[in-house]
Write a protein that holds these residues in place. Structure first.
Motif, PDB file in Angstrom:
ATOM      1  N   LEU A  58      88.304  -1.769  48.844  1.00 13.29           N
ATOM      2  CA  LEU A  58      87.920  -2.791  47.882  1.00 13.29           C
ATOM      3  C   LEU A  58      88.230  -2.295  46.475  1.00 13.29           C
ATOM      4  O   LEU A  58      88.060  -1.098  46.191  1.00 13.29           O
ATOM      5  CB  LEU A  58      86.413  -3.083  47.972  1.00 13.29           C
ATOM      6  CG  LEU A  58      85.881  -3.459  49.360  1.00 13.29           C
ATOM      7  CD1 LEU A  58      84.347  -3.533  49.329  1.00 13.29           C
ATOM      8  CD2 LEU A  58      86.464  -4.778  49.844  1.00 13.29           C
ATOM      9  N   VAL A  59      88.680  -3.186  45.631  1.00 18.10           N
ATOM     10  CA  VAL A  59      88.842  -2.885  44.209  1.00 18.10           C
ATOM     11  C   VAL A  59      87.896  -3.809  43.455  1.00 18.10           C
ATOM     12  O   VAL A  59      87.902  -5.032  43.683  1.00 18.10           O
ATOM     13  CB  VAL A  59      90.292  -3.110  43.723  1.00 18.10           C
ATOM     14  CG1 VAL A  59      90.432  -2.702  42.261  1.00 18.10           C
ATOM     15  CG2 VAL A  59      91.282  -2.341  44.594  1.00 18.10           C
ATOM     16  N   ILE A  60      87.067  -3.217  42.601  1.00 18.94           N
ATOM     17  CA  ILE A  60      86.092  -4.012  41.847  1.00 18.94           C
ATOM     18  C   ILE A  60      86.188  -3.673  40.360  1.00 18.94           C
ATOM     19  O   ILE A  60      86.531  -2.542  39.994  1.00 18.94           O
ATOM     20  CB  ILE A  60      84.636  -3.776  42.350  1.00 18.94           C
ATOM     21  CG1 ILE A  60      84.175  -2.338  42.074  1.00 18.94           C
ATOM     22  CG2 ILE A  60      84.529  -4.114  43.825  1.00 18.94           C
ATOM     23  CD1 ILE A  60      82.673  -2.112  42.373  1.00 18.94           C
TER      24      ILE A  60
ATOM     25  N   ILE B  24      80.964  -9.529  37.578  1.00 18.13           N
ATOM     26  CA  ILE B  24      81.420 -10.929  37.642  1.00 18.13           C
ATOM     27  C   ILE B  24      81.058 -11.377  39.054  1.00 18.13           C
ATOM     28  O   ILE B  24      81.365 -10.665  40.026  1.00 18.13           O
ATOM     29  CB  ILE B  24      82.949 -11.022  37.432  1.00 18.13           C
ATOM     30  CG1 ILE B  24      83.353 -10.461  36.059  1.00 18.13           C
ATOM     31  CG2 ILE B  24      83.443 -12.456  37.602  1.00 18.13           C
ATOM     32  CD1 ILE B  24      84.867 -10.257  35.881  1.00 18.13           C
ATOM     33  N   SER B  25      80.385 -12.517  39.198  1.00 21.60           N
ATOM     34  CA  SER B  25      79.816 -12.851  40.509  1.00 21.60           C
ATOM     35  C   SER B  25      80.864 -13.185  41.567  1.00 21.60           C
ATOM     36  O   SER B  25      80.622 -12.995  42.760  1.00 21.60           O
ATOM     37  CB  SER B  25      78.806 -13.990  40.377  1.00 21.60           C
ATOM     38  OG  SER B  25      79.437 -15.141  39.880  1.00 21.60           O
TER      39      SER B  25
ATOM     40  N   PHE C  42      90.422 -12.292  48.314  1.00 21.50           N
ATOM     41  CA  PHE C  42      89.218 -12.505  47.506  1.00 21.50           C
ATOM     42  C   PHE C  42      88.436 -13.619  48.204  1.00 21.50           C
ATOM     43  O   PHE C  42      88.982 -14.709  48.418  1.00 21.50           O
ATOM     44  CB  PHE C  42      89.561 -13.028  46.109  1.00 21.50           C
ATOM     45  CG  PHE C  42      90.117 -12.034  45.130  1.00 21.50           C
ATOM     46  CD1 PHE C  42      89.280 -11.396  44.223  1.00 21.50           C
ATOM     47  CD2 PHE C  42      91.476 -11.789  45.073  1.00 21.50           C
ATOM     48  CE1 PHE C  42      89.801 -10.512  43.277  1.00 21.50           C
ATOM     49  CE2 PHE C  42      92.004 -10.911  44.129  1.00 21.50           C
ATOM     50  CZ  PHE C  42      91.167 -10.265  43.221  1.00 21.50           C
ATOM     51  N   ASN C  43      87.195 -13.402  48.535  1.00 19.87           N
ATOM     52  CA  ASN C  43      86.364 -14.474  49.077  1.00 19.87           C
ATOM     53  C   ASN C  43      85.502 -15.043  47.953  1.00 19.87           C
ATOM     54  O   ASN C  43      84.974 -14.286  47.129  1.00 19.87           O
ATOM     55  CB  ASN C  43      85.460 -13.947  50.197  1.00 19.87           C
ATOM     56  CG  ASN C  43      86.254 -13.518  51.423  1.00 19.87           C
ATOM     57  OD1 ASN C  43      87.234 -14.166  51.781  1.00 19.87           O
ATOM     58  ND2 ASN C  43      85.847 -12.433  52.055  1.00 19.87           N
ATOM     59  N   ASN C  44      85.378 -16.357  47.934  1.00 15.75           N
ATOM     60  CA  ASN C  44      84.539 -17.012  46.919  1.00 15.75           C
ATOM     61  C   ASN C  44      83.542 -17.935  47.605  1.00 15.75           C
ATOM     62  O   ASN C  44      83.938 -18.961  48.175  1.00 15.75           O
ATOM     63  CB  ASN C  44      85.392 -17.826  45.942  1.00 15.75           C
ATOM     64  CG  ASN C  44      84.545 -18.354  44.783  1.00 15.75           C
ATOM     65  OD1 ASN C  44      84.287 -17.637  43.820  1.00 15.75           O
ATOM     66  ND2 ASN C  44      84.059 -19.583  44.897  1.00 15.75           N
TER      67      ASN C  44
ATOM     68  N   ILE D 118      82.504  -9.640  42.166  1.00 15.62           N
ATOM     69  CA  ILE D 118      83.889  -9.889  42.579  1.00 15.62           C
ATOM     70  C   ILE D 118      84.548  -8.619  43.115  1.00 15.62           C
ATOM     71  O   ILE D 118      84.386  -7.535  42.550  1.00 15.62           O
ATOM     72  CB  ILE D 118      84.716 -10.503  41.414  1.00 15.62           C
ATOM     73  CG1 ILE D 118      86.047 -11.037  41.926  1.00 15.62           C
ATOM     74  CG2 ILE D 118      84.907  -9.521  40.270  1.00 15.62           C
ATOM     75  CD1 ILE D 118      86.804 -11.884  40.900  1.00 15.62           C
ATOM     76  N   HIS D 119      85.263  -8.775  44.214  1.00 19.05           N
ATOM     77  CA  HIS D 119      85.962  -7.642  44.827  1.00 19.05           C
ATOM     78  C   HIS D 119      87.214  -8.132  45.506  1.00 19.05           C
ATOM     79  O   HIS D 119      87.257  -9.217  46.063  1.00 19.05           O
ATOM     80  CB  HIS D 119      85.059  -6.916  45.829  1.00 19.05           C
ATOM     81  CG  HIS D 119      84.391  -7.823  46.806  1.00 19.05           C
ATOM     82  ND1 HIS D 119      83.273  -8.572  46.495  1.00 19.05           N
ATOM     83  CD2 HIS D 119      84.700  -8.124  48.090  1.00 19.05           C
ATOM     84  CE1 HIS D 119      82.909  -9.275  47.543  1.00 19.05           C
ATOM     85  NE2 HIS D 119      83.765  -9.036  48.513  1.00 19.05           N
TER      86      HIS D 119
END
Ligand code: AMP
Length: 113
Positions: A41-43, A48-49, A85-87, A98-99
């Motif tokens: 994962l990159v965050i 940021i939600s 990216f999942n939202n 956010i990841h």
């Protein structure tokens, strides 16, 4: 930073993680429950939600996530990988910081489940 956010806790060093990259803006670490031989994962360190909360001021930051993620995948020996990216919960988002997932090392089906 958000007090009860698990990824903010990783950023603050309160929870351990297998880190692959860190600078003043970004952190990359292996997913604790890998869905592929390569799964990290990159965050951003900024809380940021999720993707829908990205603003114009975050555009460069989000672009850097992609560049750094690709460089890590290559360094890990993977030329082929998927970026996700999942939202939102219905799309599979479980952590609301956010990841960017990077997955590789096996055949990945399309469309995703
Ligand atoms: P998502 O379902 O898109 O919100 O992805 C969240 C991801 O974070 C999942 O793949 C989890 O396995 C991963 N995850 C949750 N907690 C940790 C942790 N402490 N260290 C590393 N990865 C984690």
């Amino acid at each position: 930073m958000a007090d009860n956010c698990i990824f903010c806790k990783i950023i603050r060093g309160e929870i351990p993680a297998a880190k692959l990259f860190e600078d003043d803006e970004l952190l990359a670490f292996r997913d604790i429950n890998p869905a592929a031989p390569l799964h990290f994962l990159v965050i951003p360190k900024k809380h940021i939600s999720g993707p829908a909360a990205v603003t114009t001021e975050d555009e460069q930051l989000i672009g850097r996530m992609l560049r750094i993620g690709g460089e890590i995948a290559k360094k890990e020996g993977f030329d082929d990988f998927r970026v996700v990216f999942n939202n939102g919960a219905k799309a599979g988002q479980t952590v609301f910081h956010i990841h960017m997932h990077i997955l590789g090392g096996r055949d990945l089906n399309w469309p995703p489940g």
